[in-house]
Design a protein around this motif. Structure first.
Motif, PDB file in Angstrom:
ATOM      1  N   THR A 150      -7.684   1.559  -0.237  1.00 57.58           N
ATOM      2  CA  THR A 150      -7.279   0.289  -0.845  1.00 57.58           C
ATOM      3  C   THR A 150      -7.767   0.089  -2.453  1.00 57.58           C
ATOM      4  O   THR A 150      -7.381  -0.947  -2.964  1.00 57.58           O
TER       5      THR A 150
ATOM      6  N   PHE B 133      -6.536  -5.360  -3.112  1.00 53.27           N
ATOM      7  CA  PHE B 133      -6.772  -4.083  -4.040  1.00 53.27           C
ATOM      8  C   PHE B 133      -8.224  -4.394  -4.670  1.00 53.27           C
ATOM      9  O   PHE B 133      -8.547  -3.354  -5.329  1.00 53.27           O
TER      10      PHE B 133
ATOM     11  N   GLN C 115       0.921  -1.423   0.021  1.00 53.85           N
ATOM     12  CA  GLN C 115      -0.097  -0.052   0.023  1.00 53.85           C
ATOM     13  C   GLN C 115       1.018   1.483   0.066  1.00 53.85           C
ATOM     14  O   GLN C 115       0.619   2.276  -0.776  1.00 53.85           O
TER      15      GLN C 115
END
Ligand code: UTP
Length: 288
Positions: A91, A66, A37
């Motif tokens: 995300t 994701f 991330q």
């Protein structure tokens, strides 16, 4: 302009066993966010919109991370958990902005980058190794994209390392230096300290011209019998501009246990939510 980044995440992460037996190294958290991330956020900050993850067997959790988490999102909505929903939304990228290719065998970093060749095509591209976490503002890749706008060609993030540690890095033979940019006159992968041309190491951020893919296609094996990105890059020297950037920021080697623990402390100390508790514990418990 750089609009695509390759994230080689096909490695085995053997230095982090047993954790990496079932969890990809790139999913290990620093405080509460996976390494990957941080890497994706750094790419977004640098203006990159297309991400290519070069994954491997056992790394499916990267794709799930994701993706839209339907049940979880519905549950949080039903319970009115707005803060958690906002965290989750970080995300998610627009559909199609992340592509996945599989590296079918861990044949080295160069091989992993080469696996992305059809998606990258004939454009310059960035490479980010998520286990090198760079703490800095602006992010390391943004600094590189800004420098690239001035010098073009190939650009690698460079850092001085202790001389006895050259065997763990690609090492630069430095040419002329102007400000924070040093011309790269040569590159050698993991030299013994006695053979190292300098202690200027390549860390996990690169901007490369597409010609490197043709060199990688030859499949030549180097150090550790792996297809090394360093060896392919070395062949571009003299043919295209090639610079190392002394970036501003602190690099944490999160592929290494101590580096990962240190990164957790460093990032926690910066945070308003957990920083005070961590600082208080360190102050009370570290020997004076
Ligand atoms: P490392 O040298 O840290 O190897 O790779 P590793 O397998 O991840 O970890 P250890 O050394 O066994 O603990 C540097 C980067 O290159 C990627 C890794 O995922 C990491 O981001 N890589 C390495 C690949 O994608 N494929 C490979 O074949 C090798």
């Amino acid at each position: 302009m750089i609009d695509i980044a390759v994230f080689p995440v096909g490695g085995m992460g053997t230095r982090f066993l047993p954790a990496t037996k079932a969890v990809p190294k790139e999913m290990l958290p620093v405080v509460d966010r996976p390494l990957l991330q941080y890497a994706v956020d750094e790419a977004l900050e640098a203006g990159i919109r297309q991400m290519v993850f070069v994954t491997a067997r056992g790394k499916a959790s990267l794709e799930d991370y994701f993706d839209v988490a339907g049940e979880l999102t519905a549950m949080l909505k039903a319970r009115g958990k707005e803060a958690e929903l906002a965290v989750l939304s970080q995300t998610q990228l627009p559909p199609g902005d992340i592509a996945y290719v599989r590296q079918q065998e861990p044949a080295g970093l160069g091989h992993a980058v080469w696996c992305a060749r059809h998606i990258v095509g004939n454009r310059p591209f960035a490479v980010i190794l998520p286990d090198d976490l760079v703490q800095g503002k602006p992010g390391c890749l943004k600094q590189m994209v800004d420098a690239y706008a001035r010098v073009g060609g190939n650009l690698i993030a460079a850092e001085r390392v202790p001389h006895e540690r050259t065997g763990s890095y690609g090492i630069i033979t430095p040419g002329a230096t102007a400000g924070n940019l040093t011309e790269v006159a040569g590159l050698v992968e993991k030299p013994k300290p006695a053979d190292a041309p300098s202690n200027l190491a390549v860390i996990g951020r690169y901007i490369l011209q597409p010609e490197v893919m043709a060199i990688l296609s030859e499949g030549k094996r180097g150090a550790g019998n792996e297809i090394q990105l360093t060896d392919a890059m070395a062949q571009l020297i003299g043919k295209q501009p090639f610079h190392g950037l002394a970036f501003e920021g602190v690099r944490h080697d999160c592929g290494d246990k101590a580096g990962h623990v240190i990164a957790n402390i460093a990032y926690a100390l910066e945070r308003a939510d957990v920083g005070p508790a961590v600082r208080a514990w360190l102050t009370a418990n570290l020997p004076k």
